[in-house]
Scaffold this motif. Structure first.
Motif, mmCIF file in Angstrom:
data_model
loop_
_atom_site.group_PDB
_atom_site.id
_atom_site.type_symbol
_atom_site.label_atom_id
_atom_site.label_comp_id
_atom_site.label_asym_id
_atom_site.label_seq_id
_atom_site.Cartn_x
_atom_site.Cartn_y
_atom_site.Cartn_z
ATOM 1 N N UNK A 6 8.101 -8.763 8.500
ATOM 2 C CA UNK A 6 9.442 -8.301 8.860
ATOM 3 C C UNK A 6 9.943 -7.269 7.859
ATOM 4 N N UNK A 7 9.733 -7.530 6.561
ATOM 5 C CA UNK A 7 10.167 -6.575 5.532
ATOM 6 C C UNK A 7 9.424 -5.243 5.681
ATOM 7 N N UNK A 8 8.104 -5.330 5.872
ATOM 8 C CA UNK A 8 7.312 -4.115 6.012
ATOM 9 C C UNK A 8 7.752 -3.299 7.221
ATOM 10 N N UNK A 9 8.010 -4.010 8.336
ATOM 11 C CA UNK A 9 8.425 -3.297 9.545
ATOM 12 C C UNK A 9 9.797 -2.663 9.371
ATOM 13 N N UNK A 10 10.699 -3.364 8.672
ATOM 14 C CA UNK A 10 12.022 -2.794 8.431
ATOM 15 C C UNK A 10 11.909 -1.497 7.633
ATOM 16 N N UNK A 11 11.033 -1.517 6.607
ATOM 17 C CA UNK A 11 10.831 -0.317 5.799
ATOM 18 C C UNK A 11 10.183 0.799 6.613
#
Length: 383
Positions: free
Chosen positions: A104-109
């Motif tokens: 989720x963090x990677x996709x947000x970035x």
């Protein structure tokens, strides 16, 4: 390292390499992952009761089923692999949430970086999907054509035997058993030869399709990289997940093609056995109807194989296109969720087990170097 210890690791290497067994890291991963996905749908109390005992039981069963003979080394390998895999399984529930949060963090970035270029990214992925369909279609059509050709060749080989038997029955010269018994053996032999030929011609297609998919994936990576500056690692991670799903799909295709041929053999071989049983009775009134129907039975089983296996290439193509489109959806601005985080978790499980097996092999190599009397220092070590 003592000679006894080295002997253990040498035996371990032989087992891992398949000399004494067929257990592989992928097979252990299948047990761990399938068990995890099954338990994830059960109540928590069921998981608590079964988690440790059942996974060990299933892994033990895997080893017992795959070792041709019980050996000390097999038991030692089992003692090392089962606890590692059991521990790995016990971490899956916790790791699942961690992986989901990480993705989720990677996709947000990644989304934040590519959102200004959302339309270009959308066009790039749409173009990739179109190219994937175009490039894979000929292989799928080739696979279907090959299946049709295999079916036609099998008919040409098998059905004349039935026709020859019908001619022998009409002649009705001497003992039916003596005149027709060779045909049962010929039929079985032809079945085995033709199925082996089918496997040989179909097996390469999974590799061909996977290679073409990999090439398309690299084109997608090159096309998206300019829009993902400063977040290349996040993009690469998503593409690694997509590559893993493609690899898994190709392996499933390979297994389906192999199983299709094996199922065909399993359905044709009983015809030869039934013929033997009829011949033992040596009664024309029971044998003649069977021989008359034999061509139809052969044709029916071959046609079922053709209808079942022929579409596998198209199905594989649709799966890959679906996975690329799912990635597109996860990269859309304001997309919900972290996508299919379970595929990343499964990849981690398989990577961990592959690394564990590789570590065992490396230990064997190290022990072999230490035990080889190539220098005086080895003599002093062993004393």
């Amino acid at each position: 390292m003592s000679l006894k210890g080295a002997a253990f690791f040498f035996g371990l290497l032989a087992i891992i390499a398949g000399a004494q067994a067929e257990v592989s890291a992928d097979q252990v991963a299948d047990v761990v992952w399938n068990y995890f996905t099954q338990l994830s749908t059960n109540a928590k109390e069921t998981v608590d009761q079964l988690q440790q005992s059942e996974i060990s039981k299933q892994l033990n069963s895997l080893f017992q089923d795959n070792f041709e003979a019980v050996s000390t080394y097999a038991g030692e390998l089992q003692k090392q692999v089962v606890p590692f895999a059991t521990k790995l399984h016990s971490q899956l529930a916790e790791d699942s949430e961690k992986v989901k949060e990480q993705i989720q963090r990677e996709l947000d970035q990644l989304r934040a970086r590519i959102t200004p270029h959302a339309e270009e990214v959308r066009r790039q992925i749409a173009s990739t999907i179109q190219n994937l369909q175009t490039q894979l279609r000929p292989y799928a059509e080739e696979l279907r054509t090959q299946v049709n050709q295999n079916a036609a060749e099998m008919r040409q080989r098998l059905e004349p035997l039935a026709q020859e038997m019908q001619a022998k029955l009409r002649e009705n010269a001497g003992s039916l058993q003596a005149s027709l018994s060779p045909y049962a053996d010929q039929l079985q032999q032809q079945i085995e030869q033709q199925v082996a030929a089918v496997k040989g011609t179909l097996d390469p297609y999974a590799n061909k399709l996977k290679a073409e998919a990999d090439r398309t994936l690299e084109e997608l990576r090159a096309g998206l990289s300019p829009f993902a500056q400063d977040v290349q690692d996040q993009l690469n991670h998503q593409l690694e997940g997509l590559s893993f799903q493609m690899k898994k799909g190709a392996e499933e295709l390979r297994m389906k093609l192999s199983k299709g041929a094996e199922d065909l053999e399993a359905k044709l071989s009983p015809l030869a056995q039934e013929l033997r049983e009829k011949l033992q009775q040596d009664l024309q009134e029971s044998l003649a109807p069977y021989v008359d129907s034999l061509s139809g039975k052969i044709d029916g089983r071959i046609e079922e194989f053709r209808q079942t296996v022929g579409p596998y290439g198209e199905n594989f193509n649709q799966l890959l296109v679906q996975k690329v489109d799912e990635m597109r959806k996860t990269l859309e601005p304001y997309a919900d969720g972290a996508g299919d985080h379970l595929s990343f978790l499964e990849k981690n499980v398989r990577d961990n087990l592959a690394s564990f097996f590789n570590t065992l092999k490396q230990k064997v190599d190290q022990m072999e170097e230490k035990e080889t009397p190539a220098s005086p220092s080895l003599d002093s070590d062993s004393s």
